[in-house]
Design an enzyme around this catalytic site. Structure first.
Site, mmCIF file in Angstrom:
data_model
loop_
_atom_site.group_PDB
_atom_site.id
_atom_site.type_symbol
_atom_site.label_atom_id
_atom_site.label_comp_id
_atom_site.label_asym_id
_atom_site.label_seq_id
_atom_site.Cartn_x
_atom_site.Cartn_y
_atom_site.Cartn_z
ATOM 1 N N HIS A 231 -6.357 -60.247 -2.789
ATOM 2 C CA HIS A 231 -5.979 -61.163 -3.266
ATOM 3 C C HIS A 231 -5.154 -62.133 -2.363
ATOM 4 O O HIS A 231 -5.366 -63.479 -2.271
ATOM 5 C CB HIS A 231 -5.103 -61.661 -4.980
ATOM 6 C CG HIS A 231 -5.377 -62.873 -5.447
ATOM 7 N ND1 HIS A 231 -4.432 -63.639 -5.365
ATOM 8 C CD2 HIS A 231 -5.988 -63.275 -6.394
ATOM 9 C CE1 HIS A 231 -4.269 -64.433 -6.270
ATOM 10 N NE2 HIS A 231 -5.530 -64.739 -7.025
ATOM 11 N N SER B 281 -6.814 -70.068 -8.204
ATOM 12 C CA SER B 281 -6.088 -69.218 -7.080
ATOM 13 C C SER B 281 -6.488 -69.520 -6.008
ATOM 14 O O SER B 281 -6.898 -69.488 -4.849
ATOM 15 C CB SER B 281 -6.332 -67.280 -7.365
ATOM 16 O OG SER B 281 -5.207 -66.908 -8.255
ATOM 17 N N ASP C 63 1.756 -63.569 -2.748
ATOM 18 C CA ASP C 63 1.114 -63.309 -4.084
ATOM 19 C C ASP C 63 0.894 -61.707 -3.512
ATOM 20 O O ASP C 63 2.098 -61.090 -3.695
ATOM 21 C CB ASP C 63 -0.688 -63.743 -2.682
ATOM 22 C CG ASP C 63 -1.751 -63.360 -3.353
ATOM 23 O OD1 ASP C 63 -2.105 -62.786 -4.343
ATOM 24 O OD2 ASP C 63 -1.491 -65.315 -4.468
#
Length: 588
Positions: A210, A403, A170
């Site tokens: 994220h 996600s 990520d």
């Protein structure tokens, strides 16, 4: 970047563009041929030059010496070489480099991985910031996303084994976060930005938020602080594949990350992105064909080493089984509208062997509005809307996207691996589907298939309790109020539920499900009011500027008669931010 998540209130394209993933044709070499381990790295040019582009040069796995020499002899340099899978990452400023290399003996495919220049940072990467940490919260409520997949019940049976390693491929992970530090594995963490492993301490840290959010959903510690992950006993490693600034995930970065996962014993990886710059890679395009081949080989290599890849389906609300048009690619320069077919794949999500995950809405039984779907493409689903988890600096936030759904599944996969150490990736993948809770199609013509398997939810919503061999207690009586109640500034509002037909008192484990939409939950005090007027405080002005309360509270209401009128009371204690009680429920 093509992340599969987005901040609440922002466009549902993820905290940046949304990342999808697709499948690619694999090399015709047998999997047994993919045996070499670490990548070899040749000397890169001494200094970055304007106009440098990156290419994948594909050859036979094994000894790539001759092709690497050919790269240098034809206006290029070898940035990294993954000999085990026959993939070389080359850099060149020559516009004719790809065409020339395609004519070299032993070269099978060549393709540019981007339509923009390689950043100068690739040759001397800056370390990401190590953010100062906020004070740790003093509460750790169980959230509705965890109760929907029965993770809260699974923890009592098996919270996950410390011998199971999960890779977070990520934007990076804040390893100093109080909810992640107890489970963080620095020894197997790395940056794969630009396509070459950077093992310096801290290179794995987050260049966005994220990856840290995803990591918390997988394995935030059960430590009384903030949030709990699906598998709070497993170890997580950060494999940063996003580049700073752009936060894009190019093919060479993904290849580096997947090879690293295989070589470092990751039982599961989470992939909440698609491989930039193409949302869909088409085999009739020479560049994209090389990307499909290279990333496909890397996935096969990782799987052959015992690693299961879990990936987000993407947030464009498109049918992956009926592709027609791509309007968002390439996302590193100027997107164009192009006609595509089902041969064009979103990778890594559509690669063979990868578990492709769709997102459920807050109810747990709906498709999130943004979630991609597709008959025989979606494997399983998981909560993906208003998911509360960790973000850098010791903080927390609610994000939405596939996600957010994917790490729920990665966490359940880690629990399966913990309970069944001998399971192969294929075993885990099969069990995720077999144990999932069937979800019927809603009244939506786009949803096709059966309750057992359909285009919206695949084989259903994952079940963490079944993953650890537990059983669900008989369900109690359930009551719900779906009527919206507006929450004005500096006001107190109530929503009522009338309970009847329940014998005796309420249980010591009364479940109170709360779904409040509000843009600053630190303003709010939320109470459950029993029929006799007794007040049970559920939330008391914590969370600061976090959006929304979507979680299930457990209340010891054993002294209360069950039947009667129960109320959810919400007190807004400040100006400027308003909201509504969207829904709430009681389970006896």
């Amino acid at each position: 970047m093509r992340l599969a998540a987005t901040a609440l209130g922002a466009s549902l394209a993820l905290a940046g563009p949304v990342s999808l993933a697709q499948a690619a044709p694999l090399d015709n070499e047998p999997l047994s041929a993919f045996t070499a381990a670490a990548p070899s790295v040749a000397a890169a040019p001494a200094a970055w030059a304007a106009g440098t582009r990156a290419y994948l040069v594909i050859t036979t796995p094994g000894d790539t010496t001759a092709v690497r020499t050919a790269v240098a002899n034809n206006g290029g340099s070898v940035f990294a070489s993954y000999d085990a899978i026959g993939v070389i990452v080359a850099h060149s400023t020559s516009a004719s480099f790809a065409a020339t290399m395609r004519g070299v003996s032993g070269v099978q495919k060549v393709g540019a991985t981007r339509t923009s220049d390689v950043p100068a940072d690739a040759y001397n990467p800056a370390l990401p910031a190590n953010p100062a940490q906020s004070a740790a919260p003093t509460t750790e409520p169980v959230r509705s996303d965890m109760t929907q997949i029965k993770a809260d019940q699974a923890w009592a049976v098996n919270p996950g084994s410390a011998s199971v390693k999960v890779g977070i491929l990520d934007t990076g992970v804040d390893d100093q976060h109080q909810d992640l530090a107890p489970n963080f594995n620095a020894a197997d963490s790395v940056s794969c930005a630009y396509g070459k492993a950077d093992t310096r301490a801290g290179a794995w840290r987050d260049v966005d938020q994220h990856g840290t959010h995803v990591a918390g959903t997988v394995a935030a510690a059960k430590n009384g602080k903030g949030a709990i992950g699906v598998a709070p006993g497993v170890k997580i490693s950060s494999v940063r594949i996003a580049e700073p600034g752009s936060t894009l995930f190019f093919a060479e970065n993904t290849i580096c990350g997947l090879v690293w996962a295989g070589d470092h014993g990751f039982k599961v990886t989470n992939n909440s992105y698609y491989t930039d710059p193409w949302q869909f890679n088409c085999p009739n395009n020479l560049d994209q064909a090389a990307i499909l081949e290279g990333v496909g080989r890397a996935q096969a290599y990782a799987e052959g080493k015992g690693s299961l890849q879990v990936a987000a389906a993407g947030n464009s609300n498109v049918d992956l089984a009926n592709k027609t048009t791509d309007t968002s690619s390439p996302n590193d320069s100027t997107p164009v509208t192009r006609t595509i077919t089902n041969d064009c794949l979103d990778i890594p999500a559509e690669l063979p062997g990868v578990v492709t995950v769709a997102a459920n809405g807050t109810s747990g039984t709906s498709k999130a509005s943004f979630s991609n779907f597709g008959r025989d493409v979606i494997e399983v689903s998981a909560p993906g809307e208003s998911v509360y988890s960790t973000v850098p600096g010791g903080k927390y936030s609610s994000l939405s996207g596939t996600s957010m759904a994917s790490p729920h599944v990665a966490g359940v996969a880690a629990l399966l691996a913990s309970a069944n150490p001998s399971y192969t990736p294929a075993d885990i993948r099969a069990k995720l589907g077999e144990q999932a809770t069937d979800l019927a199609c809603p009244s939506d013509a786009r949803c096709t298939g059966t309750t057992a398997k359909n285009s919206f939810f695949g084989e259903g919503r994952v079940d963490a309790l079944k993953a650890v061999g537990g059983s669900t207690p008989p369900p109690g009586a359930y009551f719900e109020n779906l009527a919206d109640v507006a929450i004005a500034d500096n006001a107190t509002v109530e929503s009522s539920i009338t309970v009847s037909g329940v014998t005796g008192n309420a249980p010591a484990t009364l479940k109170v499900g709360v779904d409040i939409k509000h843009t600053y939950i630190g303003d709010l005090k939320v109470d459950l009011v029993a029929p006799d007027g007794t007040v049970y405080t559920l939330h008391n002005r914590t969370g600061s500027g976090t959006d929304n309360i979507a979680q299930t509270y457990t209340v010891n209401a054993s002294s209360e008669v069950a039947n009667g009128v129960w109320k959810l009371r919400v007190n807004d204690n400040a100006s400027q931010d308003t909201g509504k009680i969207d829904a709430w429920n009681l389970t006896f």
